[in-house]
Scaffold this active site. Sequence first.
Site: not given
Length: 628
Positions: A282, A368, A396
Site C-alpha cells: 500500500k 458495522e 449497514r
Amino acid sequence: MNILEQIKSPADLKYLSIPKMQALATQIRELIIKTVSQNGGHLAPCLGTVELTLALHKVFSCPRDKIVWDVGHQAYTHKILTGRRDKFSTLRKKNGITGFPNRFESIYDAFGAGHASTSISAALGMAVARDLNHENYNVIAVIGDGAMTGGEALEGLNNAGISKRKMIVILNDNEMSIAPNVGALSEYLSLIRVNEKYRRAKKDVHRILSSIPRIGNSVLKTANYVKDGFRNAIVPGGFFESLGFTYIGPTDGNNLEDLINVLEKIKINMDGPVLLHVQTKKGKGYIPAERHPDKFHGIGKFDIATGKPIVSDSIIPTYTAVFSQALVDLAAQDKNITAITAAMPSGTGLQKFSELYPSRFFDVGIAEEHAVTFAAGQATQGKHPIVAIYSTFSQRAYDQIIHDVALQNLPVVLCLDRAGLVGEDGPTHHGVFDMAYIRQIPNMVCMAPKDENELRQMLYSAIKYNSPCTIRYPRGSACGVEIQEEFSLVEKGKGELLSIGDDIAIIAVGSMVQEAIKAREELLNEKINCSVINARFIKPLDANLILATARKVKFIVTVEEGILAGGFGSAVLELLSDNNIYDVSVIRLGIKDKFIEQGTRQEILDECNLNSKSIVNAVKNFINGSDK
Ligand SMILES: Cc1ncc(C[n+]2csc(CCOP(=O)(O)OP(=O)(O)O)c2C)c(N)n1
Ligand SMILES: CC(=O)[C@@H](O)[C@H](O)COP(=O)(O)O
Ligand SMILES: [Mg+2]
C-alpha cells in the site's frame, strides 16, 4: 517518452511490452501523486494497485469484461486508463471526476462503489445474468483484505463458491485496512504470507498447474488433490477452496509480469469461481505513503517533497477531536465504558482511547452490523459501549440498531461522525439519512450538538440516559467555542430557546444552529426579530418549547443538515399536526429528494441552501408573501 499520452483506451495496452508497461506504471504514479497532492484523495490504495490495474486491462477486454472494484477508492489507475486521463485533474472536485467508480461516469465502471464489501455480490450477480443471457465475458471482483472482513463479502463468497459460476475474485492483500487490518481472516492471510514452507510448495503447485495445458474443473481437481496434501499444513488457501473457489496465489501484486502470466492462465484455463490472492504494498512508489499507508490512505492536499499535509492553520478542533477527548475523559471516570470501531479508529477519533484503554477498545474490522450487535451484547452485561461509526456506514447496521439495541432497550451509544454533507467523497459518503431513519425507532434518542461544547455534554448525557442513544455530528472543524471541562447533563428532550422574537421562529438542529444564529443577526439589521431555537433533539422533540413557540408565531423555518423526507422538519410538522396547530406556515430547509454530488463541504451546503443566506431569504419571502 510519455507513454501515458498514447493510451487512448485499455486496448492500447495489448501491444505494449512489459518494459513499456513498467515505464507507464511510473508515469501513472507520477500523475496520481501530483493530482492527489492538489486535490486530496486515496493515495496509498491507488499507488498499491497500479500494476494490478495495468495487468487486468492488459489481459481482459473492458468494458466487455467487467471489473468490479470493492470500495473503489483504489481505482484511480483504472480511471486514467479508461478515457479519464485528460480530466483527471478534476478528481473529487465539483462537477469533476468522482473518487469512486461510477456507472454514470463511464461504461468502464461496471459497478458503483464507496461502501466496502459489495464487489463479490455484484460480480456474482453479473455472472448469473451473463449465463442466463447466454453471453460470454469475464467478471472480476477486486477486493482488499480489509473489505474482505466485511460480512457482505463473506456472504458473497459463500454464494459464489457454490454457484460454480465462472468469475474471478482478486484479493488485494496489503495487510492494511485504513489502519493495519484486523481479525482472524487477516491472521490467516498473514500465515500464507509468512509460511516459508508454503512458499516452496507454492512454486511446486504453480509448476504442476502450468504444466497441464488446459485445465477444466475436472482436471483441475486432480491438480487440487496434489495441493490437498499440502492444504492444511502448507497450502492454507484451503479456506477459500472449502467454499468452492479455486485458490491461486499468493502472487506478487506489484510484479507486472507475474500478474499478466497468472491472469492469462486463469482467463484461459478456469471455468468456475477462482480466487487469486495477490500481495501488494500500500502506497508503493511514494516513500512517505509506503512508510505511513494509514496516513496516506485518504489524505488532503500535501507537499510532495516532504509528504507533509498542507493544512489551514486553524486552531479550531474538529468535532472528531472533541469527541475523542471527551470519551477518554469519561472513560477515566467510568470503567464500564467501552469503545468500538468498524476499522476506522483514526477517522472516528478512537486512537487515543485505544492507547489509554486497550482492553476496552475493539476494532472489529469493516463489520458495522457486527459492531452494533457486539455492543448490544456488551450492554446486556453492564457495559456502556460507545460505537463510533460514520453516519453513512451506520446504514449497514440499521436492523441491528432496531432489533438488537432499541427493541431490547440496551444502553448502546452510537456516535455518528461525518453526519451531513461530507464533501469530496460525494453521495456514497454523505451522512444524510440518519435523522430520518433513527427517529422512527422506538426507545431511541437522537441528538445533535450546536457546537463542540454541546457535543461533549451530550456524550456525557447519552451515557447517563442509560438507554439507546445516537449523537450525530458533522465532518470537519467545530465552531471554536470555549469547552466547559466539567460535564453537565443535557436534560433528555429539552431544546434551547436562544432568542425570543416576534412572529417568526427559526428552529434549527445540529450544525445548522450556527447558521440560524447568523441569519437572525442579518434579519435584525432589517428590523426583523426572529426567535431561534436550538432543537438539540431530533427525538424526542422538545414538544413544549416548539408548541409554545408555534402558538405565538406566524412562520417557522426548520433547518437540518439531512434529508428532508422523514427528517427533523417532518418531525416538527407531525408535532404541529398532532396538536391541531394549522395556522402557522412552515418552511423546511434541508436536503431534497436527490443524491448530492461531490464538492467542497461549503459548496454543497450552499447548493442545498443550508446556510444563513437561505434562511434569511425564506423569512423575507414569507414576509413579502412570495412564498405562498
Ligand atoms: C461499509 C464501509 N465501512 C467503512 C468504510 C471505510 N473504508 C474505506 S476503505 C477502508 C479500508 C479498506 O481496506 P482494503 O479493502 O484492504 O483496501 P486498501 O485500502 O487496503 O487498498 C475502509 C474501512 C467503507 N468504505 N465502507
Ligand atoms: C474510502 C473510504 O470510505 C474512507 O477512506 C473515507 O473516504 C474516509 O473519509 P474521511 O476522509 O472523512 O475520514
Ligand atoms: Mg488492504
